[in-house]
Design an enzyme around this catalytic site. Structure first.
Site, PDB file in Angstrom:
ATOM      1  N   HIS A 104       0.681  -1.212   0.069  1.00 52.44           N
ATOM      2  CA  HIS A 104       0.047   0.093   0.118  1.00 52.44           C
ATOM      3  C   HIS A 104       0.814   1.107  -0.191  1.00 52.44           C
ATOM      4  O   HIS A 104       0.620   2.198   0.822  1.00 52.44           O
ATOM      5  CB  HIS A 104      -1.048  -0.046   1.293  1.00 52.44           C
ATOM      6  CG  HIS A 104      -2.329  -0.890   1.238  1.00 52.44           C
ATOM      7  ND1 HIS A 104      -2.710  -1.422  -0.059  1.00 52.44           N
ATOM      8  CD2 HIS A 104      -2.744  -1.878   2.134  1.00 52.44           C
ATOM      9  CE1 HIS A 104      -3.631  -2.284  -0.041  1.00 52.44           C
ATOM     10  NE2 HIS A 104      -3.876  -2.559   1.458  1.00 52.44           N
ATOM     11  N   HIS A 121      -9.819   2.446   0.120  1.00 52.97           N
ATOM     12  CA  HIS A 121      -9.676   1.299   0.928  1.00 52.97           C
ATOM     13  C   HIS A 121     -10.876   1.455   2.125  1.00 52.97           C
ATOM     14  O   HIS A 121     -10.470   1.184   3.247  1.00 52.97           O
ATOM     15  CB  HIS A 121      -8.244   1.133   1.674  1.00 52.97           C
ATOM     16  CG  HIS A 121      -7.805  -0.163   2.086  1.00 52.97           C
ATOM     17  ND1 HIS A 121      -8.595  -0.936   3.059  1.00 52.97           N
ATOM     18  CD2 HIS A 121      -6.891  -0.894   1.855  1.00 52.97           C
ATOM     19  CE1 HIS A 121      -8.044  -2.105   3.390  1.00 52.97           C
ATOM     20  NE2 HIS A 121      -6.983  -2.187   2.403  1.00 52.97           N
ATOM     21  N   GLU A 136     -11.469  -3.385  -3.020  1.00 50.17           N
ATOM     22  CA  GLU A 136     -10.598  -2.381  -3.594  1.00 50.17           C
ATOM     23  C   GLU A 136     -10.443  -2.755  -5.131  1.00 50.17           C
ATOM     24  O   GLU A 136      -9.795  -3.805  -5.496  1.00 50.17           O
ATOM     25  CB  GLU A 136      -9.377  -2.561  -2.606  1.00 50.17           C
ATOM     26  CG  GLU A 136      -9.445  -2.372  -1.383  1.00 50.17           C
ATOM     27  CD  GLU A 136      -8.245  -3.090  -0.707  1.00 50.17           C
ATOM     28  OE1 GLU A 136      -7.006  -2.953  -0.721  1.00 50.17           O
ATOM     29  OE2 GLU A 136      -8.705  -4.144   0.122  1.00 50.17           O
TER      30      GLU A 136
HETATM   31  C1  GLA Z   1      -5.530  -5.278   1.835  1.00 52.11           C
HETATM   32  C2  GLA Z   1      -4.493  -6.276   1.672  1.00 52.11           C
HETATM   33  C3  GLA Z   1      -4.731  -6.949   3.153  1.00 52.11           C
HETATM   34  C4  GLA Z   1      -4.357  -6.016   4.316  1.00 52.11           C
HETATM   35  C5  GLA Z   1      -5.549  -5.006   4.081  1.00 52.11           C
HETATM   36  C6  GLA Z   1      -5.150  -3.736   5.256  1.00 52.11           C
HETATM   37  O1  GLA Z   1      -6.641  -5.612   1.569  1.00 52.11           O
HETATM   38  O2  GLA Z   1      -4.522  -7.083   0.636  1.00 52.11           O
HETATM   39  O3  GLA Z   1      -3.639  -7.915   3.326  1.00 52.11           O
HETATM   40  O4  GLA Z   1      -3.095  -5.505   4.151  1.00 52.11           O
HETATM   41  O5  GLA Z   1      -5.429  -4.174   2.793  1.00 52.11           O
HETATM   42  O6  GLA Z   1      -4.812  -4.451   6.645  1.00 52.11           O
END
Ligand code: GLA
Length: 470
Positions: free
Chosen positions: A219, A293, A429
């Protein structure tokens, strides 16, 4: 003369028959064109999907398909028709606190006003001022968005009785977001999801990024776009009120090449949608993958999300290794617990003895959207039976990360003192596939000077009557 009369009679009968046969269809079509009502009925079977979007230049190579044949679409949503996107009035800056009358949207209710307000929220430890914007549409939907992380702090939508509830996870103040935020409601960038070992090579140059998720990069790094303060400008669309957020990510910031100028525009539309438009340009070749997110809980955060029914418009997904890095395979979902081509409660198969679910601790994977990455189309539909709330996700992106809150473990207490237990929220997402910079067979995430990164995602809300439950 008698002949002429006979001809007229026959013509009359023909016209009458046409009217009887086609009028109900005409009425139904006319219904679809009506502005959304507070309680929009949705029978989940034949939803009219009529959106279109632009083609991102970097997607022109198209989306790879799994080797075997694709499954037949299970819902109307799997084979969406298209219609031109609603025309938007030239965006113009409006003063904060300026109400926009309902008459602007041509609707009938004229009860509430589209509105946008701003108030100071807090400041970061660096002394940066953070504002909180409140957007409202004329149907009573409300979104609060702060300039830190471009975070959607709250989102109020009606249930089938018209009762408003906040359906996103988050905190009521900035301090808690600063202390611990698993990306609640944030814009994630410069690269959403994982890049293996935090390394990629572009035009022969290797770039190193922070390993902030085991040995991998997640991220956007240590201080991704979810942890910076964005510049904000309220805007008026003919179709709703919005907030344009701007951030310039510097060359080498978090290890990525190129000054990346980003604009994310949230619009709360008169069609009961939270629309997100992403735009970015660069001055050096780089990689970009922006996403939102939000953690949703359509019960209004009353209980976990395992009872939510979800449909994903995807015949395949990208399997991962134990570190959640895609292996490069595109695997058909048919016959696996990853098959959401038909609406299925999240909790039904999340505990299945299936290696991919063990790796993810539940669902935490990228689904390959059928026909995705070209135009705006339906990616997912979620239905919560006790409240009747329906959320649809439309996107121009080729993939969607369905994450069901596996890392939530009750250690976070959010807004209104609600404890976020295991699987208390789910994320959808929209994105390019994880680790694309290292996967030549995935759609490219490379952005070059002179090109425009342009994507759109819509979260659309409606309700379904209990009586229409399947
Ligand atoms: C995304 C990732 C997850 C986790 C979340 C945040 O969805 O794929 O593995 O890191 O973000 O916790």
């Amino acid at each position: 003369m008698a002949r002429e009369q006979l001809r007229l009679v026959l013509l009359g009968v023909t016209l009458l028959s046409i009217t009887i046969i086609f009028c109900p269809c005409g009425l139904l079509l006319a219904d679809f064109g009506e502005p959304p009502r507070l309680l929009v009925e949705d029978n989940g079977a034949s939803h009219p999907l009529r959106e279109s979007g632009g083609i991102s230049p970097r997607l022109s190579a198209g989306v790879p398909r799994p080797l075997a044949g694709a499954n037949a679409p299970a819902e109307a949503g799997a084979a969406p028709a298209r219609e031109p996107a609603p025309r938007e009035a030239k965006a113009g800056v409006i003063a904060a606190k300026a109400g926009i009358s309902r008459a602007d949207s041509g609707g009938k209710e004229a009860k509430q006003k589209m509105n946008i307000e701003v108030k100071p929220f807090d400041q970061t430890p660096l002394g940066e001022k953070v504002d909180l914007y409140s957007l409202a549409n004329s149907h009573g939907l409300k979104a609060e968005i702060m300039t830190y992380g471009a975070i959607v702090v709250s989102l109020q939508v009606p249930d089938r009785q018209g009762r408003m509830d906040d359906i996103v996870l988050g905190y009521g103040n900035l301090t808690e977001y600063l202390a611990k935020n698993p990306y609640f409601g944030a814009i994630v960038g410069r690269y959403g999801n994982r890049i293996a070992k935090g390394k990629f090579t572009l035009d022969g140059v290797e770039y190193s990024l922070a390993a902030n998720d085991g040995e991998n990069h997640l991220h956007g790094g240590i201080k991704g776009f979810d942890k910076v303060v964005w510049k904000a400008e309220p805007i008026k669309h003919r179709d709703g009120v919005g907030l344009k957020l701007m951030y310039l990510a510097k060359d080498a910031e978090e290890g990525y090449p190129g000054n990346l100028s980003c604009t994310v525009t949230y619009t709360l539309t008169e069609r009961n949608e939270l629309k997100i438009e992403y735009l970015a340009t660069t001055d050096k070749p780089t990689v970009v993958n922006l996403t939102h997110h939000g953690y949703f809980n359509l019960t209004g955060c009353q209980r976990d999300i395992l009872g939510h029914e979800i449909m994903l418009n995807a015949d395949s997904f990208t399997p991962v290794d134990a570190g959640l890095i895609p292996t490069g395979e595109l695997r058909l979902v048919k016959g696996t617990p990853m098959d959401f081509t038909r609406p299925t409660p999240i909790g039904d198969r999340v505990g299945s003895d299936y290696e991919q679910l063990k790796f993810g601790g539940g669902y935490d994977h990228n689904w390959v959207l059928n026909g995705g990455g070209r135009v705006l189309m339906l990616a997912a539909r979620v239905y919560e039976a006790t409240t009747g709330r329906v959320m649809e996700v439309l996107t121009t992106e080729p993939g969607i990360q369905f994450y069901c809150g596996n890392f939530l473990d009750g250690t976070i207490t959010g807004k209104k003192g609600i404890v976020y237990n295991h699987r208390y929220g789910f994320c959808l997402e929209t994105q390019h596939y994880p680790d694309s910079p290292n996967k030549p067979n995935f759609p490219s995430t490379v952005l070059r000077p002179g090109e425009k990164y342009e994507t759109t995602t819509i979260y659309r809300f409606s309700t379904r009557k209990a009586a229409r439950l399947r």
